[in-house]
Design an enzyme around this catalytic site. Structure first.
Site, PDB file in Angstrom:
ATOM      1  N   SER A 103       0.800  -1.226   0.085  1.00 26.11           N
ATOM      2  CA  SER A 103      -0.043  -0.094  -0.092  1.00 26.11           C
ATOM      3  C   SER A 103       0.859   1.410   0.221  1.00 26.11           C
ATOM      4  O   SER A 103       1.677   1.360   0.808  1.00 26.11           O
ATOM      5  CB  SER A 103      -0.988   0.004   1.156  1.00 26.11           C
ATOM      6  OG  SER A 103      -1.461   1.348   1.565  1.00 26.11           O
ATOM      7  N   GLY A 104       0.526   2.350  -0.968  1.00 25.53           N
ATOM      8  CA  GLY A 104       1.199   3.545  -0.892  1.00 25.53           C
ATOM      9  C   GLY A 104       0.934   4.300   0.336  1.00 25.53           C
ATOM     10  O   GLY A 104       1.790   5.035   0.670  1.00 25.53           O
ATOM     11  N   ASP A 186       1.463  -0.703  -5.168  1.00 27.43           N
ATOM     12  CA  ASP A 186       0.787   0.493  -5.491  1.00 27.43           C
ATOM     13  C   ASP A 186       1.663   1.663  -6.004  1.00 27.43           C
ATOM     14  O   ASP A 186       2.685   1.952  -5.287  1.00 27.43           O
ATOM     15  CB  ASP A 186       0.202   1.181  -4.100  1.00 27.43           C
ATOM     16  CG  ASP A 186      -0.723   2.306  -4.232  1.00 27.43           C
ATOM     17  OD1 ASP A 186      -0.829   2.761  -5.366  1.00 27.43           O
ATOM     18  OD2 ASP A 186      -1.307   2.664  -3.340  1.00 27.43           O
ATOM     19  N   CYS A 224      -5.795  10.103  -1.056  1.00 26.43           N
ATOM     20  CA  CYS A 224      -5.964   8.832  -0.614  1.00 26.43           C
ATOM     21  C   CYS A 224      -7.613   8.845  -1.089  1.00 26.43           C
ATOM     22  O   CYS A 224      -8.338   9.534  -1.371  1.00 26.43           O
ATOM     23  CB  CYS A 224      -6.102   8.877   0.912  1.00 26.43           C
ATOM     24  SG  CYS A 224      -7.019   7.186   1.700  1.00 26.43           S
ATOM     25  N   GLY A 225      -8.014   7.452  -1.620  1.00 27.24           N
ATOM     26  CA  GLY A 225      -9.007   7.269  -2.197  1.00 27.24           C
ATOM     27  C   GLY A 225     -10.224   7.496  -1.216  1.00 27.24           C
ATOM     28  O   GLY A 225     -11.413   7.612  -1.635  1.00 27.24           O
ATOM     29  N   ASN A 385     -11.033  -3.966   0.568  1.00 28.81           N
ATOM     30  CA  ASN A 385     -11.898  -4.155   1.778  1.00 28.81           C
ATOM     31  C   ASN A 385     -11.637  -3.203   2.901  1.00 28.81           C
ATOM     32  O   ASN A 385     -10.834  -3.706   3.666  1.00 28.81           O
ATOM     33  CB  ASN A 385     -11.927  -5.607   2.144  1.00 28.81           C
ATOM     34  CG  ASN A 385     -12.790  -6.646   1.296  1.00 28.81           C
ATOM     35  OD1 ASN A 385     -13.644  -7.136   1.519  1.00 28.81           O
ATOM     36  ND2 ASN A 385     -11.914  -6.820   0.181  1.00 28.81           N
ATOM     37  N   SER A 386     -11.716  -1.926   2.676  1.00 27.61           N
ATOM     38  CA  SER A 386     -10.994  -1.181   3.285  1.00 27.61           C
ATOM     39  C   SER A 386     -11.245  -0.916   4.745  1.00 27.61           C
ATOM     40  O   SER A 386     -12.522  -0.759   5.268  1.00 27.61           O
ATOM     41  CB  SER A 386     -11.215   0.283   2.633  1.00 27.61           C
ATOM     42  OG  SER A 386     -10.510   1.472   3.471  1.00 27.61           O
ATOM     43  N   SER A 388     -11.244   1.737   5.963  1.00 32.54           N
ATOM     44  CA  SER A 388     -11.912   3.221   6.018  1.00 32.54           C
ATOM     45  C   SER A 388     -13.440   3.264   6.137  1.00 32.54           C
ATOM     46  O   SER A 388     -13.887   4.200   6.735  1.00 32.54           O
ATOM     47  CB  SER A 388     -11.408   3.935   4.803  1.00 32.54           C
ATOM     48  OG  SER A 388     -10.192   4.418   4.796  1.00 32.54           O
TER      49      SER A 388
END
Length: 539
Positions: A103-104, A186, A224-225, A385-386, A388
């Site tokens: 992950s970035g 990423d 961030c998305g 499957n975040s 967040s």
């Protein structure tokens, strides 16, 4: 992974070179064979080529049977990745269809020389390549430690004159399954223009990445998305980045390299520039049509410094923010996502899609995928499957809404808001149903919504925070050493976690073996009877 030569083949090759059974310098043929088997890859570029084939085989298997999806957890160190894959191998007896996600976000937040920073491409370009290198070094070391143990079994069988045990040991060596698995890496939004993306992509691939994930945000405004303020690029710009990644794979001979095209358009309401349309229906016109505009008229004339677009037989003024960015029409995100995905697959040559959603909803993803598959029938997704998402709250709300619509409950039976998070609802019918749906979520989204790969981006970030808090609360509180034993060591022993023998885990026995190879009886070994690691001998 690529087929390794068998123990017998390598031993025969070595004996053909050294019929006496050792080199002129006294190195044993058996030791040569062991080291060659432990060194499973000459370079990490070989890993990229091999793991790309693994991913392609898994994608083909998924196309034939959508229950055969793949999974990964995001890891921010080589040790996290190593322990995850070792755990999978203990559980399943195989590492098949298990990957590592890089992950970035975690690189920016945890591997950053500038400190703990947000996911806004605020980390060194080389940091991701360095982490890929580190992860594969750790996975290969897991192989070395395990194969060394197998050779110890072989030597013990031979010393005991036990032919059956010797045969079993050789079979275990020949059927050993590597801990090396594919990494999905990423590359953020490419860290610059298409040439910068290509140069960085090559570094990631040379470090071992067989799969690159790139998003359609503006590089110098990347967010961030799951944050606000996302700015997308025109589709032509993103396609050029996809081509840059493909050229990097092709140049380095990773013919099966996999590209994940991530679109943040569902939550991105802005674009940085208006592309040039040459004819109706081209990529630019399909992008421009979603811009928020207002008519130009005598009552609302255009002013100096403003822009105008000609659309549907009239001039309109695109809305423009004080920072020069152009907003899209409200509610257009879903349609833009679908068009982005189709363009990425059909014109950008992407292999997998990534749609970043604001809640975990199988029906929402399935609906978008069905529209994409109307144009590209074999479209497949990687899904975040975040962490967040508030998974408990989202799934409980979904169950509540469905049950109310079906007449199973009334609105008064369960609260509508955040109160659903309370522990008192854990053991209710609604709480149990939500948990069942959580258990099935990845299976449902893979079989119903075209998700080939399920990942959790930041699990080891949250796990480390929780685990250290759990230990610290006990150790610095009343329990002292009991806290360490209860929360860590006793569980390591009972679950068979090999890291309980931490010296062995990081290669102490490997060092002893090598000393014996070159020094024989003169070897000064660490693993003798006085080594406290012997307290953790297998039962």
């Amino acid at each position: 992974m690529a087929r390794r030569k068998s123990y017998a083949d390598l031993r025969n090759e070595a004996l053909a070179r050294y019929p006496s059974g050792q080199t002129p310098g006294g190195v044993s043929v058996d030791d040569i064979v062991q080291l060659r088997l432990q060194n499973s890859y000459d370079t990490h570029l070989d890993i990229a080529r091999d793991m790309a084939r693994v991913m392609r085989e898994d994608m083909a298997a998924y196309d034939a049977d959508p229950s055969l999806s793949t999974q990964s957890l995001g890891c921010w160190s080589g040790f996290h990745a190593q322990q995850m894959i070792k755990s999978v191998k203990r559980l399943r007896g195989t590492t098949k269809r298990a990957y590592v996600y890089l992950s970035g976000w975690m690189v920016a937040g945890l591997r950053n020389r500038w400190g703990h920073l947000p996911d806004q491409s605020m980390h060194e370009k080389t940091a991701v390549a360095d982490l890929i290198q580190e992860i594969y070094t750790s996975l290969r070391q897991a192989d070395e430690v395990a194969i060394n143990d197998l050779f110890k079994d072989l030597k013990a069988a031979r010393a005991a004159g036990d032919a059956a045990a010797e045969k079993a040991a050789i079979k275990a060596i020949d059927t050993f399954e590597s801990h090396v698995v594919p990494i999905i890496a990423d590359i953020d939004a490419g860290f610059g223009n298409e040439h910068a993306t290509y140069l960085l992509a090559k570094e990631l691939i040379k470090a071992g990445a067989c799969c690159l994930q790139i998003e359609n945000q503006v590089s110098d405004a990347k967010q961030c998305g799951h944050q606000d303020g996302k700015v997308t690029v025109p589709r032509e710009d993103f396609i050029e980045k996809l081509r840059a990644c493909r050229l990097a794979f092709e140049e380095l001979g990773v013919d099966d390299g996999v590209i994940v095209a991530r679109t943040d358009s569902l939550g991105a309401g802005l674009t940085q520039k208006v592309p040039v349309s040459k004819e109706p229906g081209d990529l630019a016109s399909d992008y421009i049509k979603w811009l928020k505009t207002e008519p130009i008229s005598d009552a609302n004339p255009i002013r100096d410094g403003e822009l105008a677009l000609y659309r549907d037989g009239q001039f309109v003024r695109p809305a423009r923010l004080p920072n020069g960015l152009f907003p899209f029409q409200d509610g257009s995100g879903r349609a833009r996502v679908i068009e982005d995905c189709i363009a990425s697959l059909t014109q950008g040559g992407a292999d997998l899609l990534w749609i970043e959603t604001d809640t975990p909803n199988v029906d929402e993803i399935a609906g978008m995928v069905n529209e994409i598959r109307a144009v590209v029938p074999n479209a497949k997704l990687t899904y975040n499957n975040s962490p967040s998402f508030n998974w408990t709250l989202n799934l409980r709300k979904q169950v509540r809404e469905q049950w109310i619509s079906e007449g199973r409950i009334t609105e008064a039976d369960y609260p509508a808001g955040n109160e659903l998070m309370k522990p008192e609802y854990d053991a209710t019918d609604l709480g149990r149903e939500a948990d069942d749906r959580l258990r099935r979520f990845q299976t449902d989204i893979s079989t119903r919504a075209g998700v080939f790969h399920n990942l959790i981006t930041l699990p080891t970030f949250h796990l480390t925070a929780k685990s250290v808090d759990e230990l610290s609360r006990g150790y610095f509180g009343e329990d002292k050493m009991l806290a360490y034993v209860n929360t860590v060591q006793r569980e390591e022993i009972r679950r068979g976690i090999s890291a309980v023998k931490h010296q062995h885990e990081v290669g102490s026995d490997l060092g002893d073996t090598f000393k014996e190879m070159v020094a024989g009886e003169r070897a000064l070994k660490a693993g003798g009877h006085a080594n406290t690691m012997n307290q953790f001998a297998a039962e």
